[in-house]
Scaffold this active site. Structure first.
Site, PDB file in Angstrom:
ATOM      1  CD  GLU A  44      -2.801   0.966   2.563  1.00  0.00           C
ATOM      2  OE1 GLU A  44      -3.813   1.671   2.610  1.00  0.00           O
ATOM      3  OE2 GLU A  44      -2.487   0.144   3.455  1.00  0.00           O
ATOM      4  CE  LYS A 113      -7.331   1.125   3.296  1.00  0.00           C
ATOM      5  NZ  LYS A 113      -6.103   1.321   4.109  1.00  0.00           N
ATOM      6  CB  CYS A 174      -4.620  -2.270   3.944  1.00  0.00           C
ATOM      7  SG  CYS A 174      -3.734  -2.436   5.517  1.00  0.00           S
ATOM      8  CB  SER A 356      21.240   0.232  34.887  1.00  0.00           C
ATOM      9  OG  SER A 356      20.252  -0.745  34.600  1.00  0.00           O
TER      10      SER A 356
END
Length: 733
Positions: A44, A113, A174, A356
């Site tokens: 896309e 779309k 999509c 750390s």
């Protein structure tokens, strides 16, 4: 037999880098043609990159997309192959997210779309309009330069399919796959056999199964060939698009690409007999009956044949076992690939991590180590682009390149243990051992002198010197002393990242990596502008529980054995003095366990619970172990500190998105940052409910069956969770 060979792609596109994107598109077409494919599907918005965001509002973005499409159509790229290209298109006064379907140097159809992604990480309605006219195509006048070049004035624009001489092909873009009534349902009834889904789908832990089940479900009862293409990589933001280009036939996966990869271009090929689709549909009575009274979908005729006839040289693709990564592998490979894209595209020379010796920063270090391993592996496999990038970043000369991940890490990764009088020898030792296992350039930088200088300055200005609580100081003094240490580490980290390359005669700069996890962010258990403030954070959307599991996995699978000891230690910020009768522990400071935090986070974000509905739900979930009054206190305590610390979310380091309850303020979790932390109306409602339930325990069956995620542990040591980190109990500062 109607034999069809198709190609779908994972492409590592970069938002607004048209040269890079066009290069990848061309390479994918070359590979598809070389394999004999007659359909090529790309992701896309592949021409612009999916993550352009507000750049989509600029006319330049649309114009440049047309210029790239023109280059593809003028050359021989589309000769003999059906190509679907994703790009934005302006029609009249509206802007659409479109698939441009082309063949033989012509635009056959422009498919806008219809259902836009507009939740979570997605804001498509901010930039695009959804196409609403479903009954017919309209005529789209091509831009003048395109029309003159192609000798084609217009193209059909709208929802529909392409009818070839031997099959029918359609696009489903999509989000449309996941709608309640997806387009493929009626397209199948209209005879469409091949569905092309161009996607821009991001990685999220444990999400891939949902996507694959959708492809399988789309064709299991309707028949058909479902092609899926996706972006893969970091295209400039917090998301990692996780590829997995696939082809499904009649509910069976027959081709699957990688989910995580450093490759810029991956092409997945499948060889199919379309007669198998026709045979399945003809055998399902209900399909036949519904097809006989279907709603007509408009189509475009294309006088081409796509299929071959019977050919013994063409081997059909067989069903495959779906490949899934474990969550621990997803944490290693997803953020690792994301970091590599960020490093190679940012112009930086490497990373610097305040290490750390605790669980969170050690997880980040392990992910960088995994990235180095992936780079060396891809170079050994012959990936020239990874090799070129690694030579440039690692500053190799005279034909040399990375062949050992530890040697490569030494060139591009600094780790710094910034210890104070409150740090333990154990964490200092773990940091050094882990750095040696990974291969980083490790420094031990004591910060007590800088802390003392600041406190002396404060004493000169005010006449007072704060003390820790264990030494008789107040809560205010105790908190201030902790924050001084935390913020000094941030300043030192950025100073070292900018100047260490100069010290070592290296050009460029290093990116500072953050290491706060999603649970600490949700609770606000971090100092604003401490060493959680960085350039990017690969674990900022990953839970403490998932990080613990990752550490156990990485100790074996990445060969960083020290991670097993780090994971086994109780979590502590190490910002207060250690005494024989007192040790600072994260879960005591927070007033809740990390496991509880994950539950609160999911209920607040995923299930959209306010204080009252969260209380009601947890009464059911935890009722076998806690009274309503105890549940109420826990819910109030969480919402109090969540709201007090919400302002910290506005300055969170940009983080890799991996978890759907991320509280990240700038893109994903759009809530205010100034609250009435007393929640008077909501807490009063909870109190009323407690009075009604007071003394009763909620028993609705075995709680372990009600919620497999919840296993409440009381106190600090009930979970035995991970080692020291950068969090601290800062409330509002």
């Amino acid at each position: 037999m109607r034999l069809l060979k198709v190609a779908t792609c994972n492409l590592n596109q970069w938002a607004m880098d048209f040269d890079c994107n066009l290069k990848n598109i061309k390479e994918s077409i070359v590979r598809a043609k070389d394999a004999g494919a007659v359909i090529r599907l790309g992701p896309e918005l592949e021409i612009t990159g999916y993550g352009c965001e507000d750049h989509f509002l600029e006319l330049d973005t649309v114009n440049h997309a047309w210029e790239c499409l023109k280059e593809l159509l003028v050359g021989d790229w589309t000769d003999g192959i059906l190509c679907s290209f994703g790009m934005p298109v302006i029609k009249g006064s509206e802007r659409y997210n479109c698939q441009i379907i082309c063949m033989n140097r012509k635009i056959i159809m422009i498919r806008p779309k219809m259902w836009l992604a507009n939740d979570g990480n997605y804001r498509e309605l901010r930039w695009f309009t959804a196409w609403k006219q479903r009954d017919q195509f309209v005529d789209f006048q091509l831009p003048n330069e395109i029309a003159e070049t192609l000798s084609q004035e217009s193209a059909p624009f709208g929802y529909g399919y392409i009818q070839f001489l031997d099959t029918a092909v359609a696009a489903e873009v999509c989000e449309e796959l996941f709608t309640p009534i997806p387009p493929h349902a009626e397209l199948a009834l209209n005879g469409v056999e091949v569905f092309m889904n161009a996607s821009g789908s991001h990685h999220q832990l444990r999400k891939l199964d949902i996507r694959l089940r959708a492809f399988i479900g789309a064709t299991h009862t309707r028949g058909g060939v479902y092609m899926y293409s996706n972006q893969q990589g970091c295209d400039g933001g917090r998301l990692y698009y996780d590829g997995c280009a696939s082809v499904v036939v009649n509910g069976d996966l027959v081709a699957q690409g990688s989910q995580f990869s450093l490759k810029d271009v991956e092409v997945v090929i499948a060889q199919i007999d379309l007669d198998a689709v026709a045979s399945l549909r003809g055998s399902i009575s209900s399909f036949q009956e519904q097809a006989s009274c279907k709603t007509r979908v408009p189509f475009v005729e294309a006088r081409y044949s796509l299929c071959q006839s019977f050919n013994l040289k063409m081997c059909l693709s067989s069903p495959l076992k779906i490949k899934y990564h474990s969550p621990e592998e997803e944490i290693a490979f997803g953020p690792g690939c994301w970091l590599w894209d960020y490093l190679r595209r940012s112009g930086a020379s490497g990373f610097l991590l305040p290490l750390s010796g605790g669980a969170d920063s050690s997880s980040v270090a392990a992910i960088v180590g995994c990235m180095c391993q992936l780079v060396v592996k891809e170079i050994a496999n012959g990936d020239e682009q990874v090799k070129v990038d690694a030579i440039r970043i690692g500053q190799y000369k005279d034909g040399q390149y990375p062949t050992d991940s530890k040697e490569f890490a030494k060139r591009i990764f600094y780790t710094v243990f910034m210890g104070s009088e409150n740090s333990s020898e154990a964490t200092k030792s773990w940091a050094k051992v882990l750095a040696d296992e990974i291969g980083s350039w490790h420094l031990d930088v004591p910060i007590d002198g800088v802390v003392s200088a600041l406190l002396s300055l404060f004493q000169t200005v005010t006449g007072k010197r704060p003390k820790y609580k264990v030494d008789g100081g107040s809560n205010v003094e105790n908190l201030g002393l902790q924050n001084i240490q935390a913020r000094i580490r941030m300043v030192l980290a950025f100073m070292l990242a900018s100047l260490l390359p100069w010290v070592h005669n290296k050009p460029g700069f290093y990116l500072v990596l953050g290491s706060s996890n999603v649970d600490e962010a949700l609770r606000g258990y971090l100092t604003k502008y401490d060493c959680s403030a960085a350039d990017i954070n690969p674990i900022g959307s990953i839970s403490k529980q998932d990080l613990r599991a990752f550490l156990r996995w990485a100790a074996t699978h990445l060969s960083y054995a020290s991670l097993a000891d780090i994971e086994a230690a109780p979590p502590t910020a190490e910002l207060e003095p250690i005494r024989s009768n007192y040790s600072q522990l994260d879960e005591v400071d927070m007033g809740m366990t990390y496991q509880e935090l994950s539950v609160y986070g999911r209920m607040r974000k995923i299930f959209r619970c306010g204080p009252v509905s969260m209380f009601k739900n947890l009464c059911y979930r935890w009722g076998a172990k806690l009274t309503p009054r105890e549940v109420a206190e826990k819910v109030k305590h969480f919402f109090k500190y969540y709201s007090i610390n919400r302002h910290k979310m506005t300055v969170l380091t940009p983080s890799y998105h991996a978890e759907s309850y991320s509280p990240e303020d700038n893109r994903f979790d759009l809530r205010q940052f100034l609250y009435n932390a007393r929640w008077p109306f909501q807490f009063r409602k909870i109190d009323d409910l407690v009075r009604e339930l007071d003394g009763d325990r909620v028993h609705l069956g075995d709680s372990s069956d009600q919620d497999k995620l919840v296993d409440i542990s009381h106190g600090a040591g009930g979970m035995g969770v991970v080692a020291a980190g950068s969090g601290n109990p800062n409330v509002g500062l």
